[in-house]
Design an enzyme around this catalytic site. Structure first.
Site, PDB file in Angstrom:
ATOM      1  CG  LEU A  37      56.006  46.134  19.987  1.00  0.00           C
ATOM      2  CD1 LEU A  37      55.511  46.919  18.785  1.00  0.00           C
ATOM      3  CD2 LEU A  37      57.429  46.537  20.345  1.00  0.00           C
ATOM      4  N   GLY A  40      47.345  44.018  26.953  1.00  0.00           N
ATOM      5  CA  GLY A  40      46.263  44.479  27.810  1.00  0.00           C
ATOM      6  C   GLY A  40      45.213  43.406  27.976  1.00  0.00           C
ATOM      7  N   GLY A  41      44.086  43.795  28.568  1.00  0.00           N
ATOM      8  CA  GLY A  41      43.043  42.822  28.843  1.00  0.00           C
ATOM      9  C   GLY A  41      42.414  42.228  27.602  1.00  0.00           C
ATOM     10  CG  PHE A  42      39.379  43.337  25.884  1.00  0.00           C
ATOM     11  CD1 PHE A  42      38.442  42.335  25.700  1.00  0.00           C
ATOM     12  CD2 PHE A  42      39.232  44.195  26.957  1.00  0.00           C
ATOM     13  CE1 PHE A  42      37.372  42.195  26.561  1.00  0.00           C
ATOM     14  CE2 PHE A  42      38.164  44.072  27.829  1.00  0.00           C
ATOM     15  CZ  PHE A  42      37.228  43.067  27.632  1.00  0.00           C
ATOM     16  N   GLY A  43      43.901  42.710  24.240  1.00  0.00           N
ATOM     17  CA  GLY A  43      44.740  42.664  23.062  1.00  0.00           C
ATOM     18  C   GLY A  43      46.215  42.574  23.356  1.00  0.00           C
ATOM     19  CB  VAL A  45      50.682  45.691  20.362  1.00  0.00           C
ATOM     20  CG1 VAL A  45      51.323  46.357  19.148  1.00  0.00           C
ATOM     21  CG2 VAL A  45      49.276  46.252  20.594  1.00  0.00           C
ATOM     22  CD  GLU A 118      51.906  55.659  11.158  1.00  0.00           C
ATOM     23  OE1 GLU A 118      52.970  55.962  10.578  1.00  0.00           O
ATOM     24  OE2 GLU A 118      50.982  56.460  11.340  1.00  0.00           O
ATOM     25  CG  ASP A 125      54.522  54.380  26.591  1.00  0.00           C
ATOM     26  OD1 ASP A 125      54.888  55.169  27.491  1.00  0.00           O
ATOM     27  OD2 ASP A 125      54.446  53.150  26.773  1.00  0.00           O
ATOM     28  CG  ASP A 165      42.151  55.070  27.290  1.00  0.00           C
ATOM     29  OD1 ASP A 165      42.210  55.720  28.356  1.00  0.00           O
ATOM     30  OD2 ASP A 165      42.632  53.927  27.166  1.00  0.00           O
TER      31      ASP A 165
END
Length: 293
Positions: A37, A40-43, A45, A118, A125, A165
């Site tokens: 979905l 990013g740089g650290f994760g 989804v 959830e 977005d 953020d």
């Protein structure tokens, strides 16, 4: 299946030196996974489904930075990853704040922490949503969205959490009902009264006092980010230096925008943080009166 999925996660973080655990993470065996979905740089989804009841969820796999921050919060004997702890703090409010994403499950691993969140359906977005309308919303739509986001920001503050953020990409919206949820606390911190001397959010929403003085306070910075968000929603671009000067001069006028909306933007986008409206005062502003019970 869980081991294979974890190896795919490692592949998705191409170029990073991480090793899957010797035993598959228990949390991953309880969910069925789908497409990515967001990344990013650290994760990363993923879409997911809880096997026991078919609940649609989002699964965030977050890589730990070298100086991973853990904090202790009430009700948890061991320190928790910061992002996990912040979500627990805001989710523990009663009554539940539906405008903030709910943390359903989580697990800490050597190189990663995993969060099950959830996933309201349908949703997208806010950045993608407004792109369908030439990058802007009507004042009616903007008011409805901003009321919800401001309510979420107030709930964070009341829970001792600084999101840091708040932006288009971190707001999920149901395109049919315009219900919103604030997501991604990865740049967040505990809210404190003293100043912060570092900023880890998004540059376009950064408070001006950080650029001029190298420090800022959490609540006025949140108010500034809400002002940038509102300006971006109604005008389709971020406020530039010349626009900010006019807004702060007290002579700003914008045809097609209500007097109340202009006043709120001026209250939010004050260059001097001491002159900004208080976070807890925003929802009482006259612009939101049509939404009052």
């Amino acid at each position: 299946m869980a081991t294979e999925f974890y190896q795919n996660v490692v592949a998705d973080f191409s170029g990073l030196e991480v090793q899957p655990p010797a035993n598959p993470p228990d949390i991953l065996s309880r969910y069925q996974f789908g497409r990515i979905l967001g990344k990013g740089g650290f994760g990363i989804v993923y879409e997911g489904k809880r096997l026991e009841d078919g609940l649609e969820v989002a699964v965030k796999i977050a890589r730990k930075p070298r100086k991973m921050q853990y904090i202790s919060i009430p009700g948890h004997p061991a320190p928790l990853p910061l992002e996990v702890a912040l979500l627990i703090l805001v989710n523990n409010r009663e009554p539940k704040v539906t405008q903030i994403v709910q943390l359903l499950d989580w697990q800490d691993e050597l190189d990663y922490y995993i969060m099950v969140l959830e996933r309201p359906l349908p949703c997208t977005d806010l950045r993608n949503f407004i792109s369908l309308f030439r990058e802007t919303l009507s004042e009616f739509g903007a008011r409805l969205v901003m009321w919800q986001v401001t309510h979420a920001a107030n709930a964070c503050s009341a829970s001792g959490v600084l999101h840091r953020d708040i932006k288009l990409e971190n707001i999920l919206i149901n395109p049919q009902t315009l219900e919103t949820k604030l997501i991604d606390f990865g740049c967040g911190d505990l809210l404190k009264k003293s100043a912060y001397n570092y900023f880890s959010g998004t540059r376009e929403y950064r408070p001006p006092e950080f650029k001029t003085k190298g420090r800022y306070h959490g609540t006025p910075a949140t108010v500034w980010s809400l002002g940038v968000l509102l300006f971006r929603i109604v005008f389709g671009h971020f406020p530039g230096p010349s626009e900010l000067r006019v807004i702060n001069s007290g002579t700003w006028n914008q045809p097609g925008l209500s007097h109340e909306c202009r006043l709120l933007i001026q209250c939010l986008l004050q260059l001097d943080p001491s002159r900004r409206i208080g976070l807890e005062e925003i929802l009482s502003h006259s612009w939101f009166q049509p939404l009052s019970p």
